[in-house]
Every structure is written in C-alpha cells, then in structure tokens.
Write an enzyme that holds these catalytic residues in place. Structure first.
Site, PDB file in Angstrom:
ATOM      1  N   LYS A 112      -0.692  15.064  27.104  1.00  0.00           N
ATOM      2  CA  LYS A 112       0.173  14.374  28.047  1.00  0.00           C
ATOM      3  C   LYS A 112      -0.512  13.175  28.707  1.00  0.00           C
ATOM      4  CE  LYS A 112       3.236  18.274  29.093  1.00  0.00           C
ATOM      5  NZ  LYS A 112       2.815  19.129  27.979  1.00  0.00           N
ATOM      6  N   LYS A 119       0.163  20.237  35.497  1.00  0.00           N
ATOM      7  CA  LYS A 119       0.644  20.508  34.148  1.00  0.00           C
ATOM      8  C   LYS A 119      -0.516  20.772  33.208  1.00  0.00           C
ATOM      9  CE  LYS A 119       4.728  17.451  34.327  1.00  0.00           C
ATOM     10  NZ  LYS A 119       5.406  16.328  33.640  1.00  0.00           N
ATOM     11  N   HIS A 142      16.714  14.531  34.007  1.00  0.00           N
ATOM     12  CA  HIS A 142      15.807  14.615  32.858  1.00  0.00           C
ATOM     13  C   HIS A 142      16.578  14.112  31.632  1.00  0.00           C
ATOM     14  CE1 HIS A 142      12.346  16.921  30.845  1.00  0.00           C
ATOM     15  NE2 HIS A 142      12.983  16.270  29.882  1.00  0.00           N
ATOM     16  N   GLU A 176      10.529  11.789  26.390  1.00  0.00           N
ATOM     17  CA  GLU A 176      11.202  12.291  27.579  1.00  0.00           C
ATOM     18  C   GLU A 176      10.943  11.399  28.795  1.00  0.00           C
ATOM     19  OE1 GLU A 176      10.892  16.429  28.232  1.00  0.00           O
ATOM     20  OE2 GLU A 176      11.193  16.932  26.125  1.00  0.00           O
ATOM     21  N   ARG A 191       7.821  17.034  17.648  1.00  0.00           N
ATOM     22  CA  ARG A 191       8.342  18.151  16.853  1.00  0.00           C
ATOM     23  C   ARG A 191       9.849  18.178  17.003  1.00  0.00           C
ATOM     24  NH1 ARG A 191       9.559  21.267  21.261  1.00  0.00           N
ATOM     25  NH2 ARG A 191       8.117  21.204  23.019  1.00  0.00           N
TER      26      ARG A 191
END
Length: 676
Positions: A118, A161, A209, A275, A293
């Site tokens: 990330k 995270k 989101h 995202e 993926r």
C-alpha cells in the site's frame, strides 16, 4: 501447447466461479481443499486434499501441487496469496525438467511488488500527480504517535493498515491516542508480513468508497470497465456494492482517468481494481490502494458491461492475447454501462449478537435461493457435477471468510434494482443453526438514505439497530390469524407458528408435557438412578425453536412457575472438548465469541508453571485474543482476581465455542473476588 490445465489456489464461491469459466473454455481444472470444505472441489476435474487451512498461504506447497498435477496455469482467486509476488515469482521461469514455465494468472511480479504494498502504491500515485491522504510507514507504536503529532492539533481519526491486509483485515480506526497500542497490535496480528502504515482517515459523512475496474494486456494497453461504489461497510469490510456509482459523472470522470494513468504507468496486465475515496459534497477525492486481482464484487461490473471477467482474465494470461481480442468494443472508449447492478454479501454472522460469526453446518434442505429474471447467486453452498454424496452438508468454521453467497441483481435503474434485491431477500431461506445478515441487508435497502444516495463509509456503523429494525419489518411475513380460543387460554397467539427462517418442522404448543431425566453421568437404557421431573410449557411468548424459545414452564423442579428464554448458541465445537462458564458464578470468566485463541493473558499462558508464584488478572486487561476469519478481537477481563484454574482445553490455537469457560478466579476469604 495442448489443452490448458489450471490449478485454482483458492476455495469457496470464487473457486467455483473460476472453474466454471475455465470449463467453458475447454480447460482442465484442479482444486485444492481441506477436510469439511470440499464443495468447491466438486466442480473440478481433479482435487488435492491439503493437510491444513494454512497450506492456502504456502506458496511453495501450491507451486509443488501445480507441477505434480501437470498444470499449465495457476489462478490465485482473491485473498490468500492472490497479491503475493512470491507466488508469482515461483512461476516466472521454467522449473528444472520443464519445457515451459507455469503461467500465473495475474499481473507481473514487478507490478505485484508495487500494487500489493500500500505504501509503494501511494508513492506511485504521488509521483504522477494523483492525490493521496497523508500517510507513513510505521514499525512501532512510537512511530504512530510521532505521525499523529505531525498531523497538527486535530489529527484524529487516523487509520492503521497492514500493507498486505484486505477484506477488512489488518485495518483499525483510531480515534484517540490511548487506542493506538491496541490497534497497532491487532493490525500486526492480522498481517502476514508484519508491516504497518498509518494514514489520516477520510471517513464519515460525505465520503464514499469508489473503485475502478481496470483491464490491461501485456502490450501496455489498458482500459476501464467503469466503476463500483462500495460504501456500505462494517469494520472496513464491504457488505453491499453497486455499479455504476450514483455520484454525478463530473465527480467520477477524474477518478476513472487517475486509475488509467496509474495502470499505464505500471503497464498493468490482467484484471485490477484501483480504489479511491470521493466526497459526495465537495467532489474532493484521493487514491486509496490497488487490488491486483479479481475482486469479490466483480460481479456487478459483469452485469453492467455484459462480459465474463474471469473468461477475459484467463485469455489475457497468454501474452499473445490483446485487449482488442477480448474487448473489441472497449479499447478506444468503453460503451456506457447498461442498467444498474447491486451485490449483497450474505454472511454467516449474527447482527443481533454484535455481528459474531455464526458457525455450524448447513444441508441442502436448509437453503432455498432466490431466482428469476435479473437475479444471480454465486455461492459455495452447492455441489458440482463430481459430487456423489447424498448426505452432503457444509461446515462453516473460523478458518475462512464468512461469505456464504453473493446475491447479484440487475435492472434498468437504481430503484428497480433495489426492489429486485428486496424481492430476492424475501425469497431467500437459510434455516438450521447458522445465522445470517439477511435482515441487515434488507434494512439497508429499505432505508431512505440508501434511496437518496446518502450512504457513506461509516453510515452502517452509526445506525445498525435502526437498519435491523427496518430489515425485520420489510421481511416480516403476514401470518394467518390464530384460533381466538387458543390465544385466550394461552396468552401466546403465535405459539405454534414457526418463525420465518426456521424449518418449521417442530410443533411446540402450550400444554406440551415432557419428562426430564437428570443424572451425573450419561444415561443408559438400564439407568434407574436418574432423577425424573415433569416439565410443562405453560405459555409460549416467542417460538423460533430451535433458534429461540421463550415463555413459562411449570415443573417439579420448582413450586412456582418459571419464566425461561432458550437461545441457541453456535455449534462450533462439542462441549466434550471444552466446558461452559456458569453465567451465575462471578468467578467464571468466559469467551463471549466463537473463534481461535491466538493469545492468552500472561497469567493464563504461564498457569501451572511452578516458577510463577502468582497468577493475577486485573480488570480491563486483555484476557484472551480470539481470531475469527483472520480478524482478531480482544476479550477484556470484566473483573480482577487470582487464577485458580484454566477452563478445559484452553490454550493458544484452540478453537472454542461461544460461552467457553476461559478461567476461574479464586474468591477471597470474605467471599468476594480479589481486589488487586
């Protein structure tokens, strides 16, 4: 090359999904599975039994199976090792004695190294002008506190995270400095790589989101298949997704372009999801992460663009296949999306009991799926063409994701899709001892905020009770009026009517009489020493037996009528392996959730060690850490005391049912519990 042969290194509904597409292409298929979790394997031509669920995370073992079974391809699905550069690297060059290397169905190793990390993904975004929220890699609790100080006077909330987290795992929202240490430890426990980063949280009202489905080939060509909106979440785990987003196109266009810009920079090959967080009021947006993926929610994209994404993914794994070959109408400018799709994640969780996992077993007779035009169900609760066991049943445990099925609907507009989704939920039936979030899903769709597009990423966690109430109201089935004479004499008009969602095969009525035999050991046919008592159901207040039963009983155990409430617990394990806490005994400390013990209080872990003279637990200290589907929950001690003994079977690694006795605290001389 001869007929391709593919190993699907996954399980559940995504494995079934891949097997179906591969079979349609004429490919041979190989499954891997564990005991009591083989339903997906019945869709494959061959199946290999794993000796433990942990093998799904063993890249070398998976590679060995692929070679032993003569596979030409390996598909990782999602979760597990789907974003692992190590797994992909094992197939980057031919193995000794192989003429050609096995093909990994996914992005290149170089892309995975960036996309699966990330922080590296954020650095890529920043380097090409794509905005991100402030964030930093952290290796200790002290690092997190330093990051908080740099954010200024109003730093909270922040998010911790795991760099390799996903599906809600390895993510913790922190609202105060005092919460940092526990959040850091839980993220660390849910991260295979033990790497964490901190980020300023853009959550709550206004923030949605949004993710973009990207497809690329090995020639450097990329396109998008529009976007999905995934704002209905709990603990950062998506519950309902839709495509396309209900946001205005002016808010979405910059996000689509940013996704393509990053994909081109990576020369992205295969399927990927980029995202973002988008503010519905200001249209401000930031990049979040890349999922290199296929996604759980790929289904809604398939519905609005009318393509089989897995089919495309398999074909693009061959370097000679280009985007023009598989998506001839999308390479210049994607056609506009057709209609509106919604996906509902049906999970084995009990919303009434704080969304606890609801383990147990299900049989085909326990389930009735919705159907009809525009309704699709992707599930592993099914049997493929190679299944021959007439007594087949499915086991829901703690090792894997709680998703039972994905219910997908497609219609011409958001409102039509919502009504179709509501109809599908009314048709759905899951009985037996497994609870689901069916009422929660219905409540979201019935809420005015859903229809008005006012959902944000923290919305569901702000009003779960209201959502459940709406869902129960929407799904309640009108029942025939009972016999007035019966209701006047029992005070329970619905006593003999099974509740919706139960099998309805057990009839219980007021006046039912039973004989209860009580013995200190298991009864036998010749046992004449057992105490026998009569038991009569005087009234029934609520009847959803065996899930729930309440009312009053008259019994020879007591001179007065007794009110009772029987609530079925999970069937995760048998009581012979553990013992249950006595809720009336304050010295008994229990585990309120079912799951795997991953950490014990030091006093419990060292109990019985002669070198440890005292075994004290203080109120509020972490008693036990329980992992459910790889997500960790901390059970804190409700009181202080000295440990007199452990509960039966309590140790790290044990899988315990709800209500298990963890330990007993010794009382003081005056009868109270020790005060430390």
């Amino acid at each position: 090359m001869g007929t391709p042969k593919i190993l699907v290194a996954n399980r559940g509904e995504i494995a079934v999904r891949i097997f179906r597409s591969a079979t349609e292409l004429g490919w041979q298929t190989v499954a891997i599975y564990t005991e009591k979790d083989e339903s997906h394997a019945s869709y494959a031509d061959e199946a290999v039994l794993l000796d433990s669920p942990a093998r799904f995370m063993d890249a070398d073992h998976i590679a060995d199976i692929a070679r032993r079974t003569g596979c030409t391809h390996v598909h990782p699905g999602y979760g597990f090792l789907s974003e692992s550069p190590k797994l992909a690297a094992l197939f980057s060059t031919p193995h000794p004695n192989e003429s050609a290397s096995i093909i990994f169905v996914g992005p290149s190793v170089e892309t995975l190294k960036i996309a699966s990390d990330k922080m590296l993904s954020r650095e890529l975004a920043t380097s090409i002008g794509v905005p991100t929220a402030p964030g930093i890699r952290v290796s200790s609790v002290a690092d997190v506190h330093q990051f908080i100080e740099k954010l200024g006077p109003c730093p909270f909330p922040i998010i911790l995270k795991a760099l390799d987290g996903g599906g809600g795992r390895g993510i913790r929202l922190v609202n105060a400095a005092g919460d940092v240490e526990n959040a850091f430890q839980r993220c660390l426990g849910e991260s295979p790589s033990k790497q964490i980063f901190a980020e300023q949280a853009l959550v709550g009202r206004g923030w949605k989101h949004v993710e973009v489905q990207v497809v690329g080939d090995s020639q450097g060509n990329v396109t998008h298949l529009w976007e999905r909106e995934c704002s209905v979440q709990r603990r950062f785990q998506k519950i309902i997704e839709m495509a396309p987003s209900t946001l205005p196109r002016t808010a979405i266009e910059p996000v689509l372009e940013a996704a393509l810009k990053m994909a081109r920079k990576l020369r992205y090959a295969g399927l990927g999801t980029f995202e973002f967080l988008v503010n519905a009021q200001s249209h401000e947006w930031v990049f979040l992460e890349i999922n290199p993926r296929i996604q759980v929610e790929h289904t809604v994209t398939e519905e609005i663009v009318n393509v089989d994404l897995v089919h495309i993914q398999l074909l693009l794994s061959t370097k000679t296949t280009t985007l023009t070959d598989v998506l001839p109408n999308h390479t210049i400018s994607p056609p506009p999306p057709f209609g509106h799709a919604i996906q509902l994640r049906l999970v084995a969780e009990d919303p009434v009991r704080s969304f606890q996992l609801s383990p147990g077993t299900l049989r085909p007779s326990d389930i009735s799926w919705p159907a009809g035009r525009g309704v699709r169900v992707d599930t592993w609760l099914s049997t493929g063409p190679s299944a021959h066991n007439p007594g087949f049943e499915w086991t829901i445990g703690v090792d894997f994701d709680s998703v039972l099925a994905k219910i997908i609907v497609h219609a011409g507009s958001p409102s039509e899709a919502t009504e179709k989704a509501q109809r599908a939920l009314r048709e759905l039936r899951i009985s037996g001892d497994v609870k689901t979030n069916r009422e929660l899903l219905a409540g979201v769709l019935a809420h005015p905020d859903w229809r008005e597009g006012a959902i944000h990423t923290r919305w569901l966690e702000e009003a779960p009770d209201e959502v459940l109430r709406l869902g129960n109201d929407r799904l309640r089935v009108k029942k025939a009026q009972p016999n007035p004479l019966s209701s006047s004499t029992t005070g329970a008009s619905s006593a003999s009517t099974p509740a919706e969602g139960t099998s309805g095969t057990i009839l219980l009525q007021p006046g039912s009489s039973s004989q209860l035999s009580i013995s200190s050991s298991p009864l036998s046919d010749s046992d004449t020493q057992a105490q026998k008592h009569s038991l009569v159901l005087s009234t029934i207040r609520h009847n959803a037996f065996p899930n729930e039963l309440s009312g009053t009983v008259t019994t020879s155990l007591s001179p007065e009528p007794l009110a009772f409430s029987l609530l079925q617990l999970s069937s995760l394990a048998t009581s012979s392996h553990f013992e249950f806490a006595d809720p009336r005994d304050p010295s008994h400390l229990s585990c309120p959730i079912a799951g795997k013990i991953v950490e014990l209080h030091p006093a419990l872990a060292a109990f019985g060690d002669p070198s440890v003279s005292h075994a004290f637990i203080r109120e509020g200290e972490p008693l036990v850490v329980v992992s459910v589907m790889k997500m960790e929950s901390v059970v804190n001690a409700p009181r202080s005391g000295k440990v007199s003994r452990l509960g039966k079977g309590i140790e790290a690694g044990a899988v315990v049912p709800e209500g298990t006795l963890v330990c007993i605290l010794s009382p003081t001389e005056n009868g109270g519990l020790a005060r430390l």
